[in-house]
Design a protein around this motif. Structure first.
Motif, short mmCIF file in Angstrom:
data_model
loop_
_atom_site.label_atom_id
_atom_site.label_comp_id
_atom_site.label_asym_id
_atom_site.label_seq_id
_atom_site.Cartn_x
_atom_site.Cartn_y
_atom_site.Cartn_z
N ASP B 94 10.72 47.49 80.27
CA ASP B 94 11.57 46.73 81.18
C ASP B 94 10.78 46.09 82.31
O ASP B 94 11.09 44.98 82.76
CB ASP B 94 12.64 47.65 81.78
CG ASP B 94 13.64 48.10 80.72
OD1 ASP B 94 13.63 47.50 79.62
OD2 ASP B 94 14.40 49.04 80.98
N ASN B 95 9.75 46.77 82.77
CA ASN B 95 9.04 46.27 83.94
C ASN B 95 8.08 45.14 83.65
O ASN B 95 8.05 44.13 84.37
CB ASN B 95 8.26 47.41 84.61
CG ASN B 95 9.17 48.24 85.48
OD1 ASN B 95 10.09 47.72 86.08
ND2 ASN B 95 8.91 49.55 85.51
N VAL B 96 7.25 45.35 82.64
CA VAL B 96 6.18 44.36 82.46
C VAL B 96 6.13 43.74 81.08
O VAL B 96 5.38 42.79 80.88
CB VAL B 96 4.80 44.96 82.78
CG1 VAL B 96 4.68 45.24 84.25
CG2 VAL B 96 4.55 46.19 81.94
N MET B 97 6.89 44.26 80.15
CA MET B 97 6.80 43.69 78.80
C MET B 97 7.91 42.69 78.51
O MET B 97 7.85 41.98 77.51
CB MET B 97 6.84 44.82 77.77
CG MET B 97 5.66 45.77 77.86
SD MET B 97 4.09 44.91 77.51
CE MET B 97 2.91 46.22 77.89
N ARG B 167 2.33 42.89 70.36
CA ARG B 167 3.45 41.95 70.33
C ARG B 167 3.52 41.11 71.61
O ARG B 167 3.89 39.94 71.56
CB ARG B 167 4.77 42.71 70.13
CG ARG B 167 4.90 43.22 68.69
CD ARG B 167 6.28 43.70 68.33
NE ARG B 167 6.44 43.66 66.87
CZ ARG B 167 7.20 42.80 66.22
NH1 ARG B 167 7.91 41.91 66.89
NH2 ARG B 167 7.24 42.80 64.90
N LEU B 168 3.12 41.68 72.71
CA LEU B 168 3.10 40.90 73.95
C LEU B 168 2.07 39.78 73.87
O LEU B 168 2.36 38.62 74.15
CB LEU B 168 2.75 41.82 75.13
CG LEU B 168 2.52 41.09 76.47
CD1 LEU B 168 3.83 40.55 77.01
CD2 LEU B 168 1.86 42.01 77.49
N LEU B 169 0.88 40.13 73.46
CA LEU B 169 -0.23 39.19 73.61
C LEU B 169 -0.34 38.19 72.45
O LEU B 169 -0.96 37.15 72.60
CB LEU B 169 -1.54 39.96 73.76
CG LEU B 169 -1.60 40.81 75.03
CD1 LEU B 169 -2.80 41.75 74.99
CD2 LEU B 169 -1.65 39.92 76.27
N GLY B 173 7.04 38.48 69.87
CA GLY B 173 8.39 38.91 70.25
C GLY B 173 8.39 40.38 70.59
O GLY B 173 7.90 41.21 69.81
N MET B 174 8.88 40.67 71.77
CA MET B 174 8.82 42.07 72.21
C MET B 174 9.90 42.89 71.50
O MET B 174 10.90 42.35 71.03
CB MET B 174 9.00 42.13 73.73
CG MET B 174 8.76 43.48 74.37
SD MET B 174 7.35 44.40 73.71
CE MET B 174 6.02 43.28 74.12
N LEU B 180 11.81 50.07 69.95
CA LEU B 180 10.80 50.87 70.62
C LEU B 180 11.04 52.36 70.36
O LEU B 180 10.10 53.11 70.06
CB LEU B 180 10.83 50.59 72.12
CG LEU B 180 9.80 51.36 72.94
CD1 LEU B 180 8.39 50.89 72.61
CD2 LEU B 180 10.06 51.22 74.44
N HIS B 181 12.28 52.76 70.43
CA HIS B 181 12.59 54.18 70.22
C HIS B 181 12.28 54.59 68.79
O HIS B 181 11.74 55.67 68.55
CB HIS B 181 14.05 54.44 70.58
CG HIS B 181 14.32 54.26 72.04
ND1 HIS B 181 15.57 54.46 72.62
CD2 HIS B 181 13.49 53.93 73.07
CE1 HIS B 181 15.48 54.21 73.93
NE2 HIS B 181 14.23 53.89 74.21
#
Lengths: 204, 204, 204, 204
Positions: B94-97, B167-169, B173-174, B180-181
């Motif tokens: 949530d914060n940075v991705m 996936r970020l870089l 698509g995040m 994630l879970h």
DNA sequence: ATCTAAGCGAGACGGTACGTCCTGTCTTCGA
DNA sequence: TCGAAGACAGGACGTACCGTCTCGCTTAGAT
């Protein structure tokens, strides 16, 4: 207004000289220090010619990278999915994740963070084909019963490639071949099918 | 002689204004299009003042990022390692991705590809502490028998974080929270201890 | 947007170095072959600095020319208008119509054909003051009765200066001093007053 | 070996189209802003074809100018030298010193300042013939006793043409016809023969 | 009546300078 | 006496023309 150039009349000599100069300079000085001017000078090509065929430095280097690694990363199919993954990913490791091209590759990926077109082309021409090939190989294994029938092949590929790029791009030190093989075996193992007949209970 | 400036006399107002301007501009225009000049103008600060305290634009933005996310990443310890990993990584997601800071973070990582100092500071101040915290949490679980005694916690962390950065870089698509879970459960499961008695076949 | 620079903070050193480099290069290579890049390089000045203070190469060279000839062309007043015109125009001949600066001057005039601003400044700062001085000198002579009361001083100046510029700009070869003096005497003579008492008829 | 092209096979259509395009563009945009590329595009002709037949843009425009004004400048001989000069110079005034072609003419003269070949051709094909014609007409008048026997016809032509070019090239505003006629009469008058008997004082 | 060598349109090429932008340093001036 | 304001040297950017060149195509003179 600004028609695209006629690709048929393109000078193949200048084309190849540009790609070679770009890759050489990147290896020598690092992607970030290379300029279009320097590429042009090294290639004996005019800047105009470079800008005629590529929008940015990143596009040139990307094409050079694609030419470099395009051929070397076909997936074998020996029947043993883990072995095949090891074969292919070891080739990737050797070609672009270590050695002089690793930093160049990282540089292009970095550039793609603020160049949408480059990001798209990087994905479409370099990454996506290999990702698809890996997924196909895993799907094949799944169909043959070598992986669990509900194995999520997309997640599997993320787990295989993700750590490698993570270590490349965050400067964490690339895996050795052994570490890579351990990783692959672990991931493939995680998606292994539950055996049809449970192993006999330990008589102990 | 180029003495370092006297940090005691530093203007905290200029300091904060610079960080805020840098982050605002990055969010508005994208990391790549931000210049030191623009940061200085926006912050009402002279370029000289920026260069006095930071070597590069990347360093400014990194500090702004650290200030932003630095506090939000303590690892919980509820006893359930998978749940705790989910809790913490969801916060990271949530914060940075995702959201407006994702591209800024990616931009700093990109810059670090051709700035060794920045790469070092990024690792030392942002990444390494979180990696270590994750490893510690997993070691604790291993000690408690929640993971296999020979579980390679470094590899585990690579498998957890790697796909997310990948996936970020690479613009893939995040993950959604659910994805994630799923990822976390699979990885933690892969390192689960081998049960002394095999699981009974499903009686259904 | 694009505020003008603060002239008070201008570096006089760079200013003078630029003018000197521009004039030197023009003399060495000819006005047409001089580039802003070359001026900057020779002066040890950045192109940005040149463009900050002058709009074009022509403006730089014009200022250099003005500095060169500005002082040398004052009109004397000895009471003999023909002699004074000879004195002043000979100075002009020597300074800018012959020798190494002639081609530079011609180059600036040429440039002014397709640069309105330059044309205006050339006129206002170099030409017009000298034209006005000449007219004033002739008006003074007219008031003193050395020229006819209805003498058209504007036409007189055209007849004095016109042929000189004509020969400069059309490559017709500049006048020698003697030719110039002949020209001046003829023109001044053409505007001489009709004698109050006609000359006595030739007794022959 | 760079043989000269075979003029017999020259495409007259391309030739004329080039001249017309060059003149049109010069009139529309000003000589200085016209490029060989633009001429080629406007004429529907390849750059190669232009460079085959002319060395520079200036040469093209010069030829176009010559074609335009070449015919209109025969000197009349009515017996009245002042009237004939007025007739001819008025035509020059109308053709190239005012109207849309004036700036084009000035542009070519400007270009000639840094192009020796162009300067030579301009002189030889455009200027010199007219200068010679004027000198011839004045010599004829001198022979007939309409001018002083020692009249310097070269100087006279300089005094006639000089002011006109001076006003053209230095942006001083072209003469009106009346001003031009005043100028001509004054110059011719300055070279008038000294009457054997002084004119009788006006008896009025 | 064909062949063939030239001129032709099109336009890519190596090159040079343009005028702009940003970097990181240095100077000036006002508070 | 500090810092904002901003001028500075330097250097890469991406563009515009230059003058050259290589393509196919037409086209006219010579075969």
């Amino acid at each position: 207004m600004n028609r695209p150039p006629n690709a048929q009349r393109r000078s193949e000599k200048s084309h190849q000289a540009t790609l070679a100069a770009a890759m050489d300079l990147c290896v020598e000085q690092g992607y970030g220090k290379v300029t279009v001017e320097a590429i042009a000078a090294r290639a004996g090509v005019s800047k105009k010619t470079i800008y005629r065929w590529w929008p940015t430095k990143g596009a040139v280097v990307l094409e050079a990278l694609i030419a470099l690694v395009g051929k070397a990363t076909q997936f074998p199919d020996t029947g043993d999915v883990a072995a095949d993954m090891r074969t292919q990913m070891t080739a990737v490791l050797d070609n672009v994740m270590t050695g002089p091209h690793a930093a160049v590759y990282a540089g292009v990926i970095a550039e793609a963070q603020h160049d949408e077109t480059l990001a798209h082309n990087l994905l479409a021409h370099l990454l996506q084909p290999r990702i698809e090939a890996a997924r196909d190989r895993l799907r094949l294994a799944r169909e043959k019963g070598q992986l669990a029938p509900d194995a999520d092949v997309e997640l599997a590929v993320d787990l295989l490639y993700g750590p490698v790029y993570y270590r490349l791009l965050l400067n964490l030190g690339m895996y050795s071949r052994e570490q890579l093989h351990t990783l692959i075996d672990l991931v493939i193992g995680a998606f292994a099918p539950v055996p049809a007949t449970p192993p006999a209970p330990d008589p102990g």
